[in-house]
Scaffold this active site. Structure first.
Site, PDB file in Angstrom:
ATOM      1  CG  ASP A   1      56.972  14.173  44.133  1.00 54.17           C
ATOM      2  OD1 ASP A   1      57.463  13.555  45.067  1.00 54.17           O
ATOM      3  OD2 ASP A   1      57.365  14.098  42.957  1.00 54.17           O
TER       4      ASP A   1
HETATM    5  C1  GLC Z   1      56.752  19.824  41.725  1.00 54.39           C
HETATM    6  C2  GLC Z   1      55.715  19.326  40.762  1.00 54.39           C
HETATM    7  C3  GLC Z   1      55.366  17.945  41.011  1.00 54.39           C
HETATM    8  C4  GLC Z   1      56.633  17.144  41.087  1.00 54.39           C
HETATM    9  C5  GLC Z   1      57.543  17.729  42.174  1.00 54.39           C
HETATM   10  C6  GLC Z   1      58.818  16.971  42.424  1.00 54.39           C
HETATM   11  O1  GLC Z   1      56.227  19.839  42.974  1.00 54.39           O
HETATM   12  O2  GLC Z   1      54.541  20.087  40.835  1.00 54.39           O
HETATM   13  O3  GLC Z   1      54.513  17.478  40.005  1.00 54.39           O
HETATM   14  O4  GLC Z   1      56.306  15.828  41.370  1.00 54.39           O
HETATM   15  O5  GLC Z   1      57.860  19.005  41.800  1.00 54.39           O
HETATM   16  O6  GLC Z   1      59.777  17.189  41.458  1.00 54.39           O
HETATM   17  C1  GLC Z   2      55.452  14.127  38.955  1.00 54.46           C
HETATM   18  C2  GLC Z   2      56.569  13.259  39.476  1.00 54.46           C
HETATM   19  C3  GLC Z   2      56.048  11.952  39.996  1.00 54.46           C
HETATM   20  C4  GLC Z   2      54.910  12.178  40.946  1.00 54.46           C
HETATM   21  C5  GLC Z   2      53.835  13.030  40.331  1.00 54.46           C
HETATM   22  C6  GLC Z   2      52.729  13.383  41.293  1.00 54.46           C
HETATM   23  O1  GLC Z   2      54.962  13.574  37.777  1.00 54.46           O
HETATM   24  O2  GLC Z   2      57.531  13.017  38.467  1.00 54.46           O
HETATM   25  O3  GLC Z   2      57.076  11.237  40.629  1.00 54.46           O
HETATM   26  O4  GLC Z   2      54.409  10.931  41.341  1.00 54.46           O
HETATM   27  O5  GLC Z   2      54.408  14.234  39.873  1.00 54.46           O
HETATM   28  O6  GLC Z   2      53.143  14.295  42.256  1.00 54.46           O
END
Ligand code: GLC
Ligand code: GLC
Length: 806
Positions: free
Chosen positions: A483
């Site tokens: 993300d």
């Molecule tokens: C924040 C978190 C990440 C997550 C994203 C989306 O960036 O660090 O882990 O996936 O939010 O909610």
């Molecule tokens: C968080 C989010 C997931 C994403 C991951 C890596 O765990 O929930 O959707 O893939 O971060 O960014």
């Protein structure tokens, strides 16, 4: 250092001190009504949606951070204590908290009184049961006063914590006998209320928090408890609570027991009122009567245990490695259930007021859940597919209560659609049920837009095919699985969301990770096509898979590992040419799992590189070297301090990918080593460093570059749970569901020795023994040698005896 121990026979983790480094929590509830409970009985409960139907209040950023929740006090002379240590915080003579499968118990003593508290949500009902048992182990008669307490949330947890100008005037309660009804807003548009009751006549009650606590006091020292009274208050506005007081006389050796019930009731709109202004309590009274005795409590508790016995009998391993047995047979599967229920909504790290169900998260959670309750998996797949858009892309999230896509976040995460293929394929491999493919499923929840689920999968696959960049690799969009790799975002202002700022599409930035996904899940889609007779389509898709595979081998390989991406300028991300972020874990795992470059030895090289650059004591880090400055062209990933989260922590979710990848290239040593490094039971001895619960995975463990190397964060709600089930139960232990039936393909080290697995699958029971005698004889089914790995399924046969000789 440990703060407790595993009790495998009872499937519990027993915590022996209230002073764990962080609250160590558990989940209550199976379907609908859920509670979070810590090792000091903190936490809260809700019905279906942690934001919109919050029943009890939780304070974020509180000091101490776990005060409130389920409040029990025992007043014994001038001493007031709590069996869960909190809220009273009086030093106890003994304390124990046991987190089990859907229940939590406390067993504590003070001054000769022993108190046991048991909490669970009975199957099929929307309530929490709390039982308080007190025993007088002293030589004198004890005159005790017992107090219960909970604090109501005014339903919408966000509004509850910000809209005081309204909220402090709307609280409404009603007390009838021992039952306290919370009916705020029922007078207008709500058709639900909650209640808190106990199965005995009470000596008093309070529902007005300020009266109960007294001026300037907190939950640890309520004035009413100190004075041994209740005010019999009925709150109007302000802060409604529910507290009972019960006076108990206990002769030496005498025991008494009380069952409390915290329930949630929904009433059909046309039956809201009993008479003018009087709420319809009939369904509440029925529920109260159902659990108003110790016998009823015990029967419901036993039913919950039977439910888990049954679920955990579907996959059971016996090996000589106690920790593997413990995690596979108990805690991995338990965590998978929790992630299935919660997605990423409610934990001590996810507030339950933010995101709803994630598309990619929930799809992946299903990968490890499938064997437990396939019917629920089926419904979930349809729910998820229903938020997909006509062009195959999809909303990134949806609210569990409304099942509508979350417009605040929107779509544009280009990995999302492929996860739908992944979970549907896993569902069919588990069940053999292809009728799911015919299920009429809407797009964007629009009535009339229904198409068979198969059409959704097709559009998912075609979305990737139709959205490729200059190197023939899939475009990344807002982000892929990571993300925080936001290659089209270019945010310069604080507060802008990295996930939604800027255009979602860029015609240049490509993801090697999605390429790996497409090769893997494209093949799985083609397998489904073949399986249901769509052979032409299977051929077409296999050709598309080949194209992406070739493109990845040509443009996605950096020499010693797979590249991560190309950014919006066409520059490499995750290459030896980069100064920071030279190597990323995700494509090593996924492209190797997908078999990309297998003939050229890419997989083995990629995994060696992981060991060279990313492996640490607790797992494999997500990237190295960490970004030390903010890169506008990379986005959130470079916003984290080095060693945390996506910038160089161990992001545990992708570790099992690499372990599975190792099995794909037949490297059993690496597969097991990777599994063990981050596995919570293997980290129990360093709980003072790890800090989170030793029975479940945390999303991340700080990497070597971090100030607090080895410290874990964000426990419970992580896709790691599901992937680790796939890794250890299928890839390593080798009991693999396939479209054609169960296949046995172990990838274990010599040291691991022989082991057995009981697996219930498509209506039959498989007793499997994997025997390491060096004979290499392979598969034997009911005494007859079988070529290959697939156990031939025989119609109507209920039991199979299987040996696999290595
Ligand atoms: C924040 C978190 C990440 C997550 C994203 C989306 O960036 O660090 O882990 O996936 O939010 O909610
Ligand atoms: C968080 C989010 C997931 C994403 C991951 C890596 O765990 O929930 O959707 O893939 O971060 O960014």
């Amino acid at each position: 250092m440990k703060y407790g121990f595993f009790d495998d026979a009872n499937r519990e983790y027993c915590i022996t001190t209230p002073f764990t480094p962080l609250p160590w929590i558990n989940y209550l509830g199976n379907d609908g009504f859920f509670g979070l409970i810590s090792n000091t009985a903190g936490g809260y409960c809700f019905y279906r949606d942690a934001k919109l139907r919050r029943i009890t209040r939780y304070r974020y950023n509180n000091i101490p951070n776990d005060i409130g929740g389920r409040l029990y006090y025992i007043k014994d002379g001038n001493t007031v204590w709590s069996p869960a240590y909190r809220p009273a915080e009086t030093e106890l003579d003994s304390y124990e908290c046991r987190h089990g499968m859907g229940y939590t118990t406390f067993n504590s003593t003070k001054d000769g009184v022993n108190a046991k508290l048991t909490f669970f949500v009975p199957l099929g009902d929307a309530c929490e049961l709390h039982r308080l048992e007190v025993v007088n182990n002293s030589n004198e008669t004890k005159e005790l006063t017992l107090y219960s307490g909970i604090e109501w949330c005014l339903w919408n947890a966000v509004d509850d914590s910000q809209n005081y100008q309204r909220n402090l005037s709307i609280g409404e309660l009603e007390v009838i006998g021992s039952t306290i009804y919370h009916k705020t807003e029922y007078r207008e548009r709500r058709n639900h209320y909650a209640f808190f009751t106990v199965n005995t006549e009470v000596d008093g009650f309070d529902t007005d928090r300020d009266v109960f606590l007294g001026a300037g006091r907190a939950w640890n020292k309520p004035v009413q408890v100190e004075n041994g009274k209740s005010g019999n208050t009925v709150a109007s506005g302000w802060y409604p609570i529910a507290s009972h007081s019960i006076k108990v006389t206990l002769a030496p050796g005498e025991k008494k027991s009380y069952v409390f019930q915290l329930g949630y009731i929904e009433v059909p709109r046309d039956q809201k009122w009993e008479s003018k202004g009087i709420i319809n309590k009939k369904p509440a009274v029925e529920l109260i009567n159902k659990y108003n005795s110790d016998a009823a409590f015990e029967a419901a508790f036993k039913a919950l245990k039977d439910y888990w016995d049954n679920l955990l009998s579907i996959y059971h391993v016996e090996s000589k490695d106690e920790k593997v047995n413990r995690m596979v047979n108990i805690w991995h599967q338990y965590q998978v259930m929790v992630t299935f229920n919660m997605s990423r909504s409610a934990s001590y790290w996810e507030t339950g007021i933010g995101r709803g169900m994630g598309f990619r998260d929930s799809c992946q959670d299903l990968l490890g859940f499938m064997h437990l309750i396939p019917e629920r998996a089926r419904d979930r797949i349809i729910d998820i597919a229903s938020i997909q858009f006509e062009n195959g892309s999809t909303y990134h999230q949806y609210q569990p209560l409304t099942k509508r896509g979350n417009a605040d976040i929107g779509g544009g995460f280009n990995d999302d659609p492929l996860w739908l293929v992944a979970c549907t394929a896993a569902y069919i491999r588990e069940t053999g049920d292809t009728t799911i493919l015919d299920h009429p499923t809407p797009f964007n929840n629009v009535e009339g837009s229904e198409k068979p689920l198969m059409e959704h999968l097709r559009r998912s696959i075609n979305f990737t095919i139709n959205n490729k960049g200059p190197h023939g690799l899939p475009l990344i969009g807002r982000a892929d699985w990571n993300d925080c790799l936001n290659l089209n975002c270019f945010s310069e202002e604080p507060g802008e969301s990295f996930q939604t700022f800027g255009p979602s599409e860029g015609p240049v930035a490509e993801s090697v990770f999605i390429a790996g996904m497409f090769v893997k899940y494209g093949k799985e889609y083609a397998d489904i096509c073949d399986y249901v007779g769509l052979t032409d389509e299977a051929k077409t898709i296999r050709a598309e898979v080949e194209k992406v595979k070739t493109a990845t081998e040509e443009f996605g390989w950096d020499g010693e590992w797979f590249l991560r991406a190309y950014d919006a300028y066409g520059n490499k991300v995750g290459s030896n040419e980069c100064e920071e972020g030279k190597i990323f874990i995700e494509p090593q795992g996924f492209c190797t799992m997908a078999g990309i470059g297998q003939e050229k030895g890419f997989g083995a090289k990629a995994l060696d590189s992981l060991y060279k650059y990313l492996v640490n004591d607790y797992g494999i880090e997500i990237l190295a070297p960490c970004y030390t400055t903010y890169h506008v062209e990379l986005g959130e990933i470079s916003s984290y301090p080095p060693g945390y989260k996506e910038n160089g922590a161990i992001f545990t979710h992708n570790n099992p990918w690499c372990s599975v990848a190792a099995t794909v290239i037949g490297d059993a040593e690496k597969a097991f080593d990777i599994y063990k490094r981050s596995c919570p039971a293997f980290l129990e001895d360093v709980s003072e460093i790890h800090r989170t619960e030793p029975y479940v995975y945390s999303q991340m463990i700080a990497g070597r570059a971090a100030v607090h190397y080895g410290e874990a964060k964000n426990s419970f709600l992580t896709g790691t749970a599901a992937w680790v089930v796939v890794d250890i139960t299928q890839a390593i232990l080798g009991v693999q569901p396939t479209l054609q039936g169960l296949s046995i393909k172990p990838c274990v080290t010599k040291d691991f020795g022989s082991y057995s697995v009981v697996r219930k699958y498509r209506g039959a029971k498989y007793d499997i023994n994997v025997i390491q005698d060096g004979s290499g004889k392979g598969l034997v089914v009911d005494g007859a040698a079988v070529e290959g790995n697939l156990i031939p399924a025989v119609e109507g046969k209920k039991e199979y005896k299987v040996e696999f000789y290595i």
